[in-house]
Design a protein around this motif. Structure first.
Motif, PDB file in Angstrom:
ATOM      1  N   GLN A   1      14.041   0.708   1.749  1.00 17.86           N
ATOM      2  CA  GLN A   1      14.030   1.289   0.399  1.00 17.86           C
ATOM      3  C   GLN A   1      12.649   1.847   0.055  1.00 17.86           C
ATOM      4  N   ILE A   2      11.609   1.104   0.391  1.00 14.80           N
ATOM      5  CA  ILE A   2      10.246   1.554   0.089  1.00 14.80           C
ATOM      6  C   ILE A   2       9.917   2.806   0.898  1.00 14.80           C
ATOM      7  N   ILE A   3      10.285   2.821   2.164  1.00 14.44           N
ATOM      8  CA  ILE A   3      10.010   4.002   2.995  1.00 14.44           C
ATOM      9  C   ILE A   3      10.815   5.213   2.498  1.00 14.44           C
ATOM     10  N   ALA A   4      12.057   5.000   2.097  1.00 16.26           N
ATOM     11  CA  ALA A   4      12.859   6.101   1.554  1.00 16.26           C
ATOM     12  C   ALA A   4      12.237   6.621   0.251  1.00 16.26           C
ATOM     13  N   PHE A   5      11.768   5.712  -0.601  1.00 19.06           N
ATOM     14  CA  PHE A   5      11.069   6.116  -1.831  1.00 19.06           C
ATOM     15  C   PHE A   5       9.833   6.937  -1.473  1.00 19.06           C
TER      16      PHE A   5
ATOM     17  N   LEU B   1       0.833  -1.203   0.000  1.00 23.57           N
ATOM     18  CA  LEU B   1       0.000   0.000   0.000  1.00 23.57           C
ATOM     19  C   LEU B   1       0.868   1.254   0.000  1.00 23.57           C
ATOM     20  N   LEU B   2       1.929   1.221   0.787  1.00 25.43           N
ATOM     21  CA  LEU B   2       2.840   2.362   0.850  1.00 25.43           C
ATOM     22  C   LEU B   2       3.496   2.616  -0.511  1.00 25.43           C
TER      23      LEU B   2
ATOM     24  N   ALA C   1       6.131  -5.088  -2.224  1.00 29.91           N
ATOM     25  CA  ALA C   1       7.586  -4.925  -2.327  1.00 29.91           C
ATOM     26  C   ALA C   1       8.146  -6.235  -2.842  1.00 29.91           C
ATOM     27  N   SER C   2       8.993  -6.154  -3.855  1.00 29.98           N
ATOM     28  CA  SER C   2       9.609  -7.375  -4.380  1.00 29.98           C
ATOM     29  C   SER C   2      10.588  -7.929  -3.348  1.00 29.98           C
TER      30      SER C   2
END
Length: 193
Positions: free
Chosen positions: A93-97, A46-47, A85-86
């Motif tokens: 990485q996802i949170i930084a993106f 979702l993020l 997330a793969s």
């Protein structure tokens, strides 16, 4: 004293984004990735999805492209690739993106007036021309909807619910009350068969 419409919309957008991000706090990597619905809905996905939406609408649509590639969108990835997330993508990485995507979107929102024109290339031609105002409303609705999904998914993981830390936005009751409440609703549902 009146308020500025753009500031109001932006404030509510920020609050919805913060609510969604907060849903990951205190959970293991497994719990933020695990699919808890038949369609695979998960918190980290979702993020990633919501950050991607922000980049597309406040970047591409308004002629302010995001400065980094999003392979799950640009490379014609598999269906729903933006909804998880793969294995190669870490939570960090996802949170930084997420933070980079929303910094880019916030800069666009702050730089352009509500009547700034845009074009949504993936919408039907008769609706593709749009303004910043309509984009803010559209994206706010999208983020709030997914924050609601995240609230339910988080409740399925560990029972935590609410808009933000320290404010569940639910009646204050102990677990026994909630168990009784749930059981009463189940009884009503069964009686309706």
């Amino acid at each position: 004293m009146g308020t500025d419409a753009k500031d109001d919309l932006h404030e509510y957008l920020r609050a919805a984004r913060q609510a969604l991000l907060w849903k990951l706090d205190g959970l293991s990597d497994y719990d933020v990735r695990r699919p808890l619905t038949a369609t695979g809905t998960n918190l980290l996905g979702l993020l990633k999805h919501v950050a991607s939406v922000g980049v597309e609408y406040f970047g591409t649509v308004l002629g302010r492209p995001f400065p980094e590639p999003m392979p799950w969108i640009q490379n014609g990835g598999e269906a729903n690739e933006d909804m998880h997330a793969s294995a190669e993508e870490s939570r960090e990485q996802i949170i930084a993106f997420w933070h980079r995507a929303w910094a880019h979107a916030d800069a666009t929102i702050e730089a352009l007036p509500l009547d700034a024109p845009g074009r949504v290339p993936w919408w039907p031609p008769e609706r593709a021309e749009i303004t910043m105002h309509r984009l803010l409303v559209h994206v706010l609705e999208e983020v709030a909807r997914h924050a609601g999904h995240a609230d339910i998914v988080r409740e399925l993981v560990d029972g935590a619910a609410g808009r933000r830390e320290g404010s569940s936005n639910l009646p204050e009751h102990d677990q026994a009350w909630w168990t009784d409440y749930h059981d009463r609703l189940e009884e009503i549902a069964r009686a309706s068969r």
